[in-house]
Design a protein around this motif. Structure first.
Motif, PDB file in Angstrom:
ATOM      1  N   MET A  32       0.845  -1.202   0.000  1.00 13.03           N
ATOM      2  CA  MET A  32       0.000   0.000   0.000  1.00 13.03           C
ATOM      3  C   MET A  32       0.883   1.255   0.000  1.00 13.03           C
ATOM      4  SD  MET A  32      -2.790   1.263   2.831  1.00 13.03           S
ATOM      5  CE  MET A  32      -3.750  -0.232   2.700  1.00 13.03           C
ATOM      6  N   GLU A  33       0.534   2.234  -0.872  1.00 13.20           N
ATOM      7  CA  GLU A  33       1.291   3.467  -0.905  1.00 13.20           C
ATOM      8  C   GLU A  33       1.146   4.205   0.425  1.00 13.20           C
ATOM      9  OE1 GLU A  33       3.252   4.709  -3.209  1.00 13.20           O
ATOM     10  OE2 GLU A  33       2.995   3.000  -4.548  1.00 13.20           O
ATOM     11  N   ILE A  34       2.240   4.852   0.850  1.00  9.45           N
ATOM     12  CA  ILE A  34       2.221   5.548   2.141  1.00  9.45           C
ATOM     13  C   ILE A  34       1.134   6.606   2.169  1.00  9.45           C
ATOM     14  CG2 ILE A  34       3.524   7.091   3.638  1.00  9.45           C
ATOM     15  CD1 ILE A  34       6.039   5.623   2.823  1.00  9.45           C
ATOM     16  N   MET A  35       1.002   7.375   1.119  1.00  5.97           N
ATOM     17  CA  MET A  35       0.049   8.478   1.110  1.00  5.97           C
ATOM     18  C   MET A  35      -1.394   7.981   1.147  1.00  5.97           C
ATOM     19  SD  MET A  35       1.873  11.130   1.292  1.00  5.97           S
ATOM     20  CE  MET A  35       0.638  12.388   1.008  1.00  5.97           C
ATOM     21  N   ASN A  36      -1.643   6.729   0.709  1.00  2.00           N
ATOM     22  CA  ASN A  36      -2.995   6.187   0.692  1.00  2.00           C
ATOM     23  C   ASN A  36      -3.319   5.373   1.936  1.00  2.00           C
ATOM     24  OD1 ASN A  36      -3.439   7.285  -1.870  1.00  2.00           O
ATOM     25  ND2 ASN A  36      -2.588   5.484  -2.897  1.00  2.00           N
ATOM     26  N   ARG A  37      -2.325   5.189   2.803  1.00  5.37           N
ATOM     27  CA  ARG A  37      -2.541   4.381   3.998  1.00  5.37           C
ATOM     28  C   ARG A  37      -3.383   5.159   5.009  1.00  5.37           C
ATOM     29  NH1 ARG A  37       2.791   2.706   5.636  1.00  5.37           N
ATOM     30  NH2 ARG A  37       2.472   0.840   4.398  1.00  5.37           N
ATOM     31  N   GLU A  38      -4.294   4.459   5.667  1.00  6.75           N
ATOM     32  CA  GLU A  38      -5.101   5.090   6.707  1.00  6.75           C
ATOM     33  C   GLU A  38      -4.224   5.417   7.909  1.00  6.75           C
ATOM     34  OE1 GLU A  38      -9.053   4.235   9.473  1.00  6.75           O
ATOM     35  OE2 GLU A  38      -8.199   2.637   8.224  1.00  6.75           O
ATOM     36  N   ILE A  39      -4.271   6.666   8.355  1.00  7.27           N
ATOM     37  CA  ILE A  39      -3.478   7.079   9.511  1.00  7.27           C
ATOM     38  C   ILE A  39      -4.380   7.076  10.738  1.00  7.27           C
ATOM     39  CG2 ILE A  39      -2.199   8.978  10.580  1.00  7.27           C
ATOM     40  CD1 ILE A  39      -1.261   9.759   7.777  1.00  7.27           C
ATOM     41  N   LYS A  40      -4.091   6.181  11.665  1.00  6.41           N
ATOM     42  CA  LYS A  40      -4.929   6.018  12.842  1.00  6.41           C
ATOM     43  C   LYS A  40      -4.372   6.726  14.071  1.00  6.41           C
ATOM     44  CE  LYS A  40      -6.618   1.542  11.211  1.00  6.41           C
ATOM     45  NZ  LYS A  40      -6.709   0.078  11.505  1.00  6.41           N
ATOM     46  N   ILE A  41      -3.081   6.957  14.073  1.00  5.46           N
ATOM     47  CA  ILE A  41      -2.451   7.563  15.250  1.00  5.46           C
ATOM     48  C   ILE A  41      -1.274   8.419  14.805  1.00  5.46           C
ATOM     49  CG2 ILE A  41      -1.071   5.465  15.603  1.00  5.46           C
ATOM     50  CD1 ILE A  41      -1.116   6.116  18.627  1.00  5.46           C
ATOM     51  N   THR A  42      -1.070   9.526  15.500  1.00  6.83           N
ATOM     52  CA  THR A  42       0.070  10.411  15.243  1.00  6.83           C
ATOM     53  C   THR A  42       1.091  10.263  16.364  1.00  6.83           C
ATOM     54  OG1 THR A  42      -1.207  12.034  13.973  1.00  6.83           O
ATOM     55  CG2 THR A  42       0.818  12.818  15.031  1.00  6.83           C
ATOM     56  N   VAL A  43       2.303   9.909  15.972  1.00  4.63           N
ATOM     57  CA  VAL A  43       3.436   9.913  16.905  1.00  4.63           C
ATOM     58  C   VAL A  43       4.062  11.298  16.800  1.00  4.63           C
ATOM     59  CG1 VAL A  43       5.661   8.892  17.499  1.00  4.63           C
ATOM     60  CG2 VAL A  43       3.817   7.448  16.601  1.00  4.63           C
ATOM     61  N   LEU A  44       3.924  12.087  17.850  1.00  9.56           N
ATOM     62  CA  LEU A  44       4.326  13.493  17.838  1.00  9.56           C
ATOM     63  C   LEU A  44       5.657  13.663  18.568  1.00  9.56           C
ATOM     64  CD1 LEU A  44       3.852  16.511  17.392  1.00  9.56           C
ATOM     65  CD2 LEU A  44       2.315  16.493  19.368  1.00  9.56           C
ATOM     66  N   THR A  45       6.651  14.190  17.855  1.00 13.20           N
ATOM     67  CA  THR A  45       7.981  14.380  18.432  1.00 13.20           C
ATOM     68  C   THR A  45       8.399  15.838  18.347  1.00 13.20           C
ATOM     69  OG1 THR A  45       8.655  12.135  17.818  1.00 13.20           O
ATOM     70  CG2 THR A  45      10.415  13.715  18.288  1.00 13.20           C
ATOM     71  N   PRO A  46       8.276  16.590  19.451  1.00 13.35           N
ATOM     72  CA  PRO A  46       8.872  17.926  19.497  1.00 13.35           C
ATOM     73  C   PRO A  46      10.371  17.770  19.739  1.00 13.35           C
ATOM     74  CG  PRO A  46       7.475  17.494  21.429  1.00 13.35           C
ATOM     75  CD  PRO A  46       7.615  16.223  20.700  1.00 13.35           C
ATOM     76  N   THR A  47      11.185  18.554  19.048  1.00 11.54           N
ATOM     77  CA  THR A  47      12.631  18.378  19.186  1.00 11.54           C
ATOM     78  C   THR A  47      13.351  19.715  19.082  1.00 11.54           C
ATOM     79  OG1 THR A  47      14.544  17.116  18.347  1.00 11.54           O
ATOM     80  CG2 THR A  47      12.981  17.946  16.703  1.00 11.54           C
ATOM     81  N   TYR A  48      14.482  19.793  19.757  1.00 11.61           N
ATOM     82  CA  TYR A  48      15.318  20.997  19.691  1.00 11.61           C
ATOM     83  C   TYR A  48      16.780  20.577  19.808  1.00 11.61           C
ATOM     84  CZ  TYR A  48      17.595  25.372  20.949  1.00 11.61           C
ATOM     85  OH  TYR A  48      18.452  26.449  20.991  1.00 11.61           O
ATOM     86  N   ASN A  49      17.514  20.768  18.722  1.00 10.70           N
ATOM     87  CA  ASN A  49      18.950  20.439  18.666  1.00 10.70           C
ATOM     88  C   ASN A  49      19.239  18.996  19.095  1.00 10.70           C
ATOM     89  OD1 ASN A  49      19.589  22.958  17.699  1.00 10.70           O
ATOM     90  ND2 ASN A  49      20.369  23.761  19.632  1.00 10.70           N
ATOM     91  N   ARG A  50      18.370  18.098  18.672  1.00 10.91           N
ATOM     92  CA  ARG A  50      18.561  16.672  18.960  1.00 10.91           C
ATOM     93  C   ARG A  50      18.542  15.843  17.672  1.00 10.91           C
ATOM     94  NH1 ARG A  50      17.851  14.845  24.227  1.00 10.91           N
ATOM     95  NH2 ARG A  50      18.700  16.392  25.642  1.00 10.91           N
ATOM     96  N   GLY A  51      18.995  16.446  16.602  1.00 12.08           N
ATOM     97  CA  GLY A  51      18.956  15.757  15.315  1.00 12.08           C
ATOM     98  C   GLY A  51      19.676  14.423  15.314  1.00 12.08           C
ATOM     99  N   HIS A  52      20.778  14.361  16.052  1.00 10.57           N
ATOM    100  CA  HIS A  52      21.592  13.138  16.057  1.00 10.57           C
ATOM    101  C   HIS A  52      20.885  11.969  16.742  1.00 10.57           C
ATOM    102  CE1 HIS A  52      22.258  15.138  19.898  1.00 10.57           C
ATOM    103  NE2 HIS A  52      22.722  14.012  20.393  1.00 10.57           N
ATOM    104  N   LEU A  53      19.785  12.237  17.461  1.00 11.99           N
ATOM    105  CA  LEU A  53      19.066  11.174  18.166  1.00 11.99           C
ATOM    106  C   LEU A  53      17.881  10.630  17.373  1.00 11.99           C
ATOM    107  CD1 LEU A  53      18.929  12.818  21.705  1.00 11.99           C
ATOM    108  CD2 LEU A  53      20.493  11.038  20.946  1.00 11.99           C
ATOM    109  N   LEU A  54      17.461  11.333  16.350  1.00  9.18           N
ATOM    110  CA  LEU A  54      16.229  10.981  15.664  1.00  9.18           C
ATOM    111  C   LEU A  54      16.314   9.668  14.903  1.00  9.18           C
ATOM    112  CD1 LEU A  54      15.126  14.509  14.389  1.00  9.18           C
ATOM    113  CD2 LEU A  54      14.119  13.178  16.253  1.00  9.18           C
ATOM    114  N   ALA A  55      17.504   9.275  14.485  1.00  8.11           N
ATOM    115  CA  ALA A  55      17.644   8.028  13.733  1.00  8.11           C
ATOM    116  C   ALA A  55      17.231   6.820  14.569  1.00  8.11           C
ATOM    117  CB  ALA A  55      19.080   7.865  13.236  1.00  8.11           C
TER     118      ALA A  55
END
Length: 296
Positions: free
Chosen positions: A1-24
């Motif tokens: 299934m294409e990502i854009m067509n997938r039903e989104i049921k939940i949002t994982v929300l990540t606020p971040t500040y100068n933590r780019g190296h941790l996002l991987a």
């Protein structure tokens, strides 16, 4: 299934500040989820590192990712900013230095199917654990325990972080107060606001793994809070309601006095604005002594 067509049921929300190296690492935990029907919404709170480049370099063929950047204002302003971009019916906040167990999204969605039609339920709350598998909060008395944040956690003094999942419409209906020159207000003000109106389903399983790194909000502690006195006073005021036990309100009255003194405003004017002026006046000597101690 294409990502854009997938039903989104939940949002994982990540606020971040100068933590780019941790996002991987967080991205890796999301890519391993047994169910991919979710949005990963990253709100960059004005980072000056290479967060944008790192996010752009992360593969996104398995789930829907969205990155938005704003001026720096603190985590609570990033949460406010996120509202128009949330696509899921549920929201779970996952900080940039944390990650999820592989079955976290599946657990949430399976559990939510049992309660989503009950409009008295605001969401779900799961346990958090450290990387050493130490559970950070007491397990509820039943696998599916229905109560609210004030009755179950605050009045029974059940401390420790938990992973809260909330209906998106409720999350978006609450705006964190913002004070000039301040960068922090506790998320607890949101959970108390919800607890006055709705119940929560408390689960007995850990789905969220924490890494409390130096420089994070949890590690910053007292010194950081003293630098954000207006936000902390607003947080204390959210305790001054009939549903909360007197012993808890006394503690918060003392803390309110401490932060009022830290604000450099007229202490008596602050007390009159507290919504609990009697308690704050009664324990002002204790607050003064604590302020002097903490200031040193």
């Amino acid at each position: 299934m294409e990502i854009m067509n997938r039903e989104i049921k939940i949002t994982v929300l990540t606020p971040t500040y100068n933590r780019g190296h941790l996002l991987a690492k967080l991205h890796e935990s999301l890519a391993k989820q047994t169910i991919k029907d979710f949005q990963w919404l990253i709100i960059d709170d004005g980072s000056t590192d290479d967060t944008a480049r790192i996010v752009e370099s992360l593969p996104n063929e398995k789930f829907y990712m969205e990155y938005k950047k704003k001026e720096n204002g603190g985590k609570h302003t990033a949460l406010n900013f996120s509202h128009p971009y949330i696509k899921g019916d549920l929201v779970v906040i996952v900080d940039s230095d944390d990650y999820l167990t592989p079955n976290a999204i599946e657990w949430i969605l399976d559990d939510w199917d049992k309660y989503k039609t009950d409009k008295t339920i605001s969401g779900l709350s799961y346990l958090k654990m450290t990387t050493e598998r130490v559970i950070l909060s007491k397990k509820p008395p039943e696998p599916y325990f229905i109560s609210d944040f004030i009755t179950y956690r605050m009045n029974k003094n059940i401390s420790g972080d938990q992973c809260e999942v909330i209906r998106s419409n409720l999350f978006k209906s609450f705006i964190f107060p913002v004070f000039p020159q301040e960068r922090f207000i506790s998320e607890g003000i949101l959970w108390r606001w919800i607890a006055k109106r709705y119940k929560t389903v408390y689960r007995d399983i850990p789905i969220y793994i924490c890494e409390y790194l130096e420089g994070g909000l949890t590690k910053s502690g007292r010194k950081f809070r003293m630098k954000n006195p207006h936000g902390m006073m607003e947080n204390c005021k959210s305790f001054f309601i009939p549903e909360i036990h007197l012993s808890v309100k006394i503690k918060e009255a003392i803390l309110y006095d401490v932060y009022a003194l830290a604000s450099q405003k007229n202490i008596f004017k602050c007390i009159s604005e507290s919504t609990a002026p009697f308690l704050c006046s009664l324990f002002l000597p204790v607050g003064c002594a604590l302020y002097i101690k903490w200031s040193r």
